[in-house]
Write an enzyme that holds these catalytic residues in place. Structure first.
Site, PDB file in Angstrom:
ATOM      1  N   HIS A 139     -22.969 -50.464  14.841  1.00 52.18           N
ATOM      2  CA  HIS A 139     -23.868 -51.221  13.963  1.00 52.18           C
ATOM      3  C   HIS A 139     -24.880 -51.966  14.823  1.00 52.18           C
ATOM      4  O   HIS A 139     -24.662 -53.101  15.250  1.00 52.18           O
ATOM      5  CB  HIS A 139     -23.065 -52.205  13.105  1.00 52.18           C
ATOM      6  CG  HIS A 139     -23.843 -52.778  11.958  1.00 52.18           C
ATOM      7  ND1 HIS A 139     -23.461 -52.610  10.646  1.00 52.18           N
ATOM      8  CD2 HIS A 139     -24.983 -53.504  11.912  1.00 52.18           C
ATOM      9  CE1 HIS A 139     -24.328 -53.221   9.848  1.00 52.18           C
ATOM     10  NE2 HIS A 139     -25.270 -53.775  10.607  1.00 52.18           N
ATOM     11  N   HIS A 156     -29.228 -52.302  14.999  1.00 51.12           N
ATOM     12  CA  HIS A 156     -30.503 -51.962  14.369  1.00 51.12           C
ATOM     13  C   HIS A 156     -31.597 -51.754  15.406  1.00 51.12           C
ATOM     14  O   HIS A 156     -31.804 -52.604  16.278  1.00 51.12           O
ATOM     15  CB  HIS A 156     -30.930 -53.069  13.403  1.00 51.12           C
ATOM     16  CG  HIS A 156     -30.089 -53.167  12.169  1.00 51.12           C
ATOM     17  ND1 HIS A 156     -30.438 -52.545  10.986  1.00 51.12           N
ATOM     18  CD2 HIS A 156     -28.914 -53.798  11.930  1.00 51.12           C
ATOM     19  CE1 HIS A 156     -29.523 -52.812  10.063  1.00 51.12           C
ATOM     20  NE2 HIS A 156     -28.581 -53.573  10.620  1.00 51.12           N
ATOM     21  N   ASP A 172     -34.841 -51.957  15.053  1.00 45.50           N
ATOM     22  CA  ASP A 172     -35.863 -53.003  15.006  1.00 45.50           C
ATOM     23  C   ASP A 172     -35.300 -54.383  15.314  1.00 45.50           C
ATOM     24  O   ASP A 172     -36.035 -55.374  15.285  1.00 45.50           O
ATOM     25  CB  ASP A 172     -36.588 -53.011  13.651  1.00 45.50           C
ATOM     26  CG  ASP A 172     -35.637 -53.075  12.475  1.00 45.50           C
ATOM     27  OD1 ASP A 172     -34.422 -52.926  12.663  1.00 45.50           O
ATOM     28  OD2 ASP A 172     -36.113 -53.262  11.333  1.00 45.50           O
ATOM     29  N   GLY A 212     -31.063 -54.359   4.149  1.00 42.46           N
ATOM     30  CA  GLY A 212     -31.952 -55.323   3.519  1.00 42.46           C
ATOM     31  C   GLY A 212     -31.179 -56.339   2.696  1.00 42.46           C
ATOM     32  O   GLY A 212     -29.954 -56.449   2.798  1.00 42.46           O
ATOM     33  N   HIS A 255     -24.152 -51.507   4.057  1.00 36.54           N
ATOM     34  CA  HIS A 255     -24.092 -52.950   4.255  1.00 36.54           C
ATOM     35  C   HIS A 255     -23.467 -53.567   3.004  1.00 36.54           C
ATOM     36  O   HIS A 255     -24.002 -53.435   1.904  1.00 36.54           O
ATOM     37  CB  HIS A 255     -25.496 -53.529   4.435  1.00 36.54           C
ATOM     38  CG  HIS A 255     -26.053 -53.402   5.814  1.00 36.54           C
ATOM     39  ND1 HIS A 255     -26.541 -52.216   6.312  1.00 36.54           N
ATOM     40  CD2 HIS A 255     -26.212 -54.324   6.800  1.00 36.54           C
ATOM     41  CE1 HIS A 255     -26.983 -52.411   7.547  1.00 36.54           C
ATOM     42  NE2 HIS A 255     -26.797 -53.676   7.868  1.00 36.54           N
ATOM     43  N   GLU A 308     -21.609 -59.008   3.321  1.00 39.14           N
ATOM     44  CA  GLU A 308     -22.268 -59.888   4.291  1.00 39.14           C
ATOM     45  C   GLU A 308     -22.914 -61.062   3.555  1.00 39.14           C
ATOM     46  O   GLU A 308     -22.540 -62.213   3.762  1.00 39.14           O
ATOM     47  CB  GLU A 308     -23.317 -59.118   5.090  1.00 39.14           C
ATOM     48  CG  GLU A 308     -24.051 -59.964   6.128  1.00 39.14           C
ATOM     49  CD  GLU A 308     -25.224 -59.241   6.766  1.00 39.14           C
ATOM     50  OE1 GLU A 308     -25.672 -59.701   7.844  1.00 39.14           O
ATOM     51  OE2 GLU A 308     -25.712 -58.236   6.195  1.00 39.14           O
ATOM     52  N   ASP A 315     -25.222 -55.948  15.746  1.00 43.41           N
ATOM     53  CA  ASP A 315     -26.159 -56.038  14.630  1.00 43.41           C
ATOM     54  C   ASP A 315     -27.591 -56.011  15.152  1.00 43.41           C
ATOM     55  O   ASP A 315     -28.279 -55.008  15.016  1.00 43.41           O
ATOM     56  CB  ASP A 315     -25.902 -57.284  13.790  1.00 43.41           C
ATOM     57  CG  ASP A 315     -26.536 -57.210  12.409  1.00 43.41           C
ATOM     58  OD1 ASP A 315     -26.928 -56.113  11.988  1.00 43.41           O
ATOM     59  OD2 ASP A 315     -26.628 -58.255  11.741  1.00 43.41           O
TER      60      ASP A 315
END
Length: 372
Positions: free
Chosen positions: A25, A27, A29, A186, A213, A216, A312
């Site tokens: 996990h 990302h 970006d 998102g 996701h 969370e 993350d």
């Protein structure tokens, strides 16, 4: 983002960076180098909150530590802005792999949302191809430097948009060209997995794996939706699954009673992709505390869930996978065997063929035994 000082397993001289690891996990970006952001921003005339790499990195860490996932996500406006061209995507992806390799990652799944990278004329397919070119270049360069690393793309659809099926079709078009799975990302609250049921139906019919996701920034119903509507094989974070576990004290012992959702996740070994520092930053575990020792990952681990540790967003959390493992080892008195167990959990949950997962587990075991 690498660090000069290694993170030692508490009580030992073992540098966690030297151990083989699996990253599930992470990302794209959320893992840019600050200096790269500065250079890419300069090329497109984008104004930044800081033009010094150290200051920019500190700005990201400060803005991300808000206790709110919504506020945390706003920092991505900066990173995605410099990832709108083929050159930008390729560079970010290449450096991403190099940073994983430097941290000892041997299998990395890199998630990102192609629909967020279309403002400068690229098509969805062109963005995926650009990222894959960068990943391939990074792997080749890392292997040339003596690292053992493989990577795969996780294509994400944004939950608040209505492009789920389109992005699922995109992932399927590239399933034999670097894409290994699907995700939705998102803002979680108010945007359940069921909004994209048609996308998940298509993926299931195509026997293509999904991680979602969930748990969370929203609770048990979000997790339920990820499992029922998303057919999730893994849960992105999933920490609020703790809402379905009741703890009672009996005779000096703590007894855990699992509700039906928690029992399903445990019995089917659906992996929990926890990201400890991020979970603290976004307030995902606020119901149970605000320190690492309050994170439910240790309870999940002790109860036999397939819990994993992840970063993350390395930029926003100013972290690496080695640092995350060092933090949880310190908080929960984990030893080398515990860290290996967490890595084996991740390997077993990887979106790879079973033979490759078995080979990956052998690599992990050999590397950890070599550290003794």
């Amino acid at each position: 983002m690498t660090t000069a000082t290694p993170h030692l397993l508490p009580g030992t001289e073992i540098a966690i960076e030297s151990l083989p690891k699996v990253s599930l996990h992470d990302h794209l970006d959320g893992g840019l180098r600050p200096q790269t952001i500065i250079e890419l921003a300069d090329a497109i005339g984008l104004e930044l909150p800081a033009t010094d790499a150290a200051a920019l990195g500190a700005w990201f860490a400060e803005k991300s530590d808000s206790g709110s996932l919504v506020e945390y996500l706003k920092t991505f406006d900066v990173t995605t802005a410099v990832m709108q061209t083929r050159e930008g995507l390729e560079r970010v992806a290449r450096e991403f792999v190099l940073d994983l390799a430097a941290d000892g990652v041997v299998w990395g799944e890199i998630r990102w949302a192609p629909e967020q990278h279309l403002t400068r004329g690229l098509s969805l397919d062109e963005t995926v191809e650009a990222v894959q070119a960068g990943l391939d270049a990074g792997v080749e360069e890392a292997r040339g430097a003596g690292h053992r690393i493989r990577v795969g793309q996780l294509v994400s659809a944004m939950r608040h948009a209505d492009r789920g099926r389109e992005i699922a079709e995109l992932a399927l078009r590239h399933r034999d060209r670097g894409v290994v799975g699907f995700d939705i990302a998102g803002a979680e609250a108010g945007f359940p997995a069921g909004r994209m049921r048609d996308a998940f139906d298509l993926l299931a019919a195509s026997f293509f794996p999904a991680t979602v996701h969930a748990g969370e920034a929203d609770g048990l119903e979000s997790i339920r939706g990820a499992l029922l509507d998303g057919r999730a094989l893994r849960l992105g974070h999933g920490v609020r699954l703790l809402e379905d576990i009741t703890l009672t004290e009996e005779g000096g012992s703590t007894i855990a009673t699992l509700g039906p959702v928690a029992e399903w996740v445990k019995d089917r070994q659906i992996a929990l992709e926890t990201s400890p520092s991020s979970n603290l930053q976004t307030g995902a575990i606020a119901a149970w505390g605000d320190a690492m020792v309050d994170h439910p990952l240790d309870l999940f681990y002790q109860l036999g869930f397939r819990v994993t540790v992840n970063t993350d967003n390395r930029l926003m959390s100013a972290t690496t996978l080695s640092r995350e493992l060092a933090l949880v080892a310190e908080a929960f008195a984990y030893d080398l065997d515990d860290l290996l167990a967490l890595q084996l959990n991740a390997a077993q949950a990887a979106f790879l063929p079973v033979e490759d997962r078995e080979a990956l587990m052998d690599t992990l075991i050999d590397g950890f035994e070599g550290a003794l």
